[in-house]
Design a protein around this motif. Structure first.
Motif, short mmCIF file in Angstrom:
data_model
loop_
_atom_site.label_atom_id
_atom_site.label_comp_id
_atom_site.label_asym_id
_atom_site.label_seq_id
_atom_site.Cartn_x
_atom_site.Cartn_y
_atom_site.Cartn_z
N LEU A 166 0.84 -1.01 0.08
CA LEU A 166 0.08 0.20 0.43
C LEU A 166 1.02 1.67 0.44
N GLU A 167 2.25 1.36 0.67
CA GLU A 167 2.55 1.92 0.75
C GLU A 167 3.25 2.71 -1.17
N SER A 168 3.36 1.62 -1.71
CA SER A 168 4.23 1.89 -3.35
C SER A 168 3.62 2.38 -3.64
N ILE A 169 2.05 2.21 -3.25
CA ILE A 169 0.97 3.28 -4.58
C ILE A 169 0.77 3.98 -4.16
N ALA A 170 0.50 4.50 -2.64
CA ALA A 170 0.42 6.16 -2.31
C ALA A 170 2.19 6.54 -2.59
N LYS A 171 2.95 6.03 -2.99
CA LYS A 171 3.74 6.61 -3.51
C LYS A 171 4.16 6.80 -5.06
N TYR A 172 3.11 6.41 -5.80
CA TYR A 172 3.32 6.07 -6.72
C TYR A 172 2.16 7.60 -6.96
N PHE A 173 0.84 7.93 -6.30
CA PHE A 173 0.28 8.38 -5.95
C PHE A 173 0.43 9.73 -5.97
N LYS A 174 1.56 9.88 -5.15
CA LYS A 174 1.55 11.42 -4.52
C LYS A 174 0.81 12.40 -4.23
N LEU A 175 -0.32 11.82 -3.04
CA LEU A 175 -1.41 12.58 -2.88
C LEU A 175 -1.88 12.22 -1.27
N PRO A 176 -2.16 13.37 -0.35
CA PRO A 176 -2.25 12.61 0.34
C PRO A 176 -3.11 11.97 1.17
N TYR A 177 -2.27 10.77 2.64
CA TYR A 177 -3.31 9.88 2.46
C TYR A 177 -2.98 9.52 4.13
N HIS A 178 -4.29 8.67 4.66
CA HIS A 178 -4.24 7.78 5.38
C HIS A 178 -3.80 6.29 4.78
N LEU A 179 -2.86 5.72 6.04
CA LEU A 179 -2.39 4.35 6.33
C LEU A 179 -3.14 4.13 8.09
N GLU A 180 -3.59 3.29 8.15
CA GLU A 180 -3.75 2.29 9.84
C GLU A 180 -3.93 0.80 9.34
N PRO A 181 -3.72 -0.09 10.27
CA PRO A 181 -4.07 -1.28 10.80
C PRO A 181 -5.42 -1.10 10.55
N ASP A 182 -5.59 -2.75 9.58
CA ASP A 182 -7.19 -2.67 9.32
C ASP A 182 -7.55 -4.35 9.69
N LYS A 183 -7.75 -4.72 11.44
CA LYS A 183 -7.73 -6.50 11.17
C LYS A 183 -5.71 -7.01 10.68
N SER A 184 -5.74 -7.63 10.17
CA SER A 184 -4.52 -8.19 10.13
C SER A 184 -3.50 -7.31 8.74
N ILE A 185 -4.49 -6.57 7.88
CA ILE A 185 -3.66 -5.87 7.25
C ILE A 185 -4.22 -4.49 7.38
N TYR A 186 -3.58 -4.00 5.87
CA TYR A 186 -4.02 -2.12 6.84
C TYR A 186 -4.51 -2.02 4.94
N SER A 187 -4.88 -0.51 5.30
CA SER A 187 -5.55 0.30 4.81
C SER A 187 -5.63 1.60 4.41
N LEU A 188 -5.32 1.68 2.87
CA LEU A 188 -5.02 3.31 2.80
C LEU A 188 -6.49 3.84 1.83
#
Length: 217
Positions: A166-188
């Motif tokens: 997910l961090e690689s996607i966020a880096k690609y888009f270059k937009l403000p974002y929130h990345l939070e734990p979501d049970k056993s995974i993460y949510s962008l």
């Protein structure tokens, strides 16, 4: 004798395909050179899977809720596959009784190409970055159609996966974002302004998409 005389023979996948009388574009994922291939690779990263056989043909497939049957039919069309989409019902767990559909295809060549592109067994815990391919907007749209959500009332654009990917996607888009734990995974997640922008960007002029998410976008 055939080998001694350098006579070409069918491999196991070809023999199986001929025996079962089905068609398939075996080289479909050999090279990601158009937006449609990138999109379906993204789908394979999210909702797709491969299954390795010890002694025979390896398989790749896609399993989704029965309400998204038309999406799997689009995948069949893309693959030029004339086999059968099978219908099942979840037999255990919190979704017990839920109908779903599955397309499972045995082909060593396609599985080998998918593995080279990052689609491996237990991939959700392994993939750590976007693949090195062109048409990444289309790839991400495919991934989102599998493991993303679009909410109309906010609006909110959200993608699920492991943290590094997910961090690689966020880096690609270059937009403000929130990345939070979501049970056993993460949510962008993206705010309303970024979500509107991304939905217009990713679904513009798209050939393939999941209809219900396209309608929201």
């Amino acid at each position: 004798i055939l080998k001694e005389y350098n006579t070409s023979t069918r491999n196991l996948s070809q023999a199986r395909r001929n025996y079962l009388n089905y068609t398939l574009k075996e080289d479909i994922f050999e090279k990601i050179d158009n937006p449609d291939k990138a999109y379906w690779l993204g789908v394979m990263y999210s909702d797709g899977y491969i299954s390795k056989a010890r002694d025979y043909t390896n398989s790749f497939g896609l399993s989704v809720s029965e309400k998204d049957l038309e999406w799997v039919e689009k995948f069949k069309q893309f693959l030029n596959y004339n086999g059968t989409i099978k219908h099942y019902t979840v037999s255990s767990g919190f979704k017990e009784g839920t109908p779903y559909v599955r397309l499972l295809i045995g082909n060593n060549k396609v599985v080998e190409d998918l593995e080279k592109l990052g689609v491996v067994e237990h991939k959700s815990k392994i993939i750590s970055c976007l693949p090195d391919i062109p048409f990444l907007d289309d790839f991400i749209r495919g991934y989102i159609d599998g493991d993303g959500s679009l909410l109309k009332r906010l609006p909110c654009f959200q993608i699920s996966g492991n943290k590094d990917f997910l961090e690689s996607i966020a880096k690609y888009f270059k937009l403000p974002y929130h990345l939070e734990p979501d049970k056993s995974i993460y949510s962008l997640r993206y705010n309303a302004k970024a979500s509107r922008y991304l939905e217009k960007r990713l679904y513009k002029d798209a050939n393939y998409y999941l209809q219900r998410k396209y309608d929201i976008a």
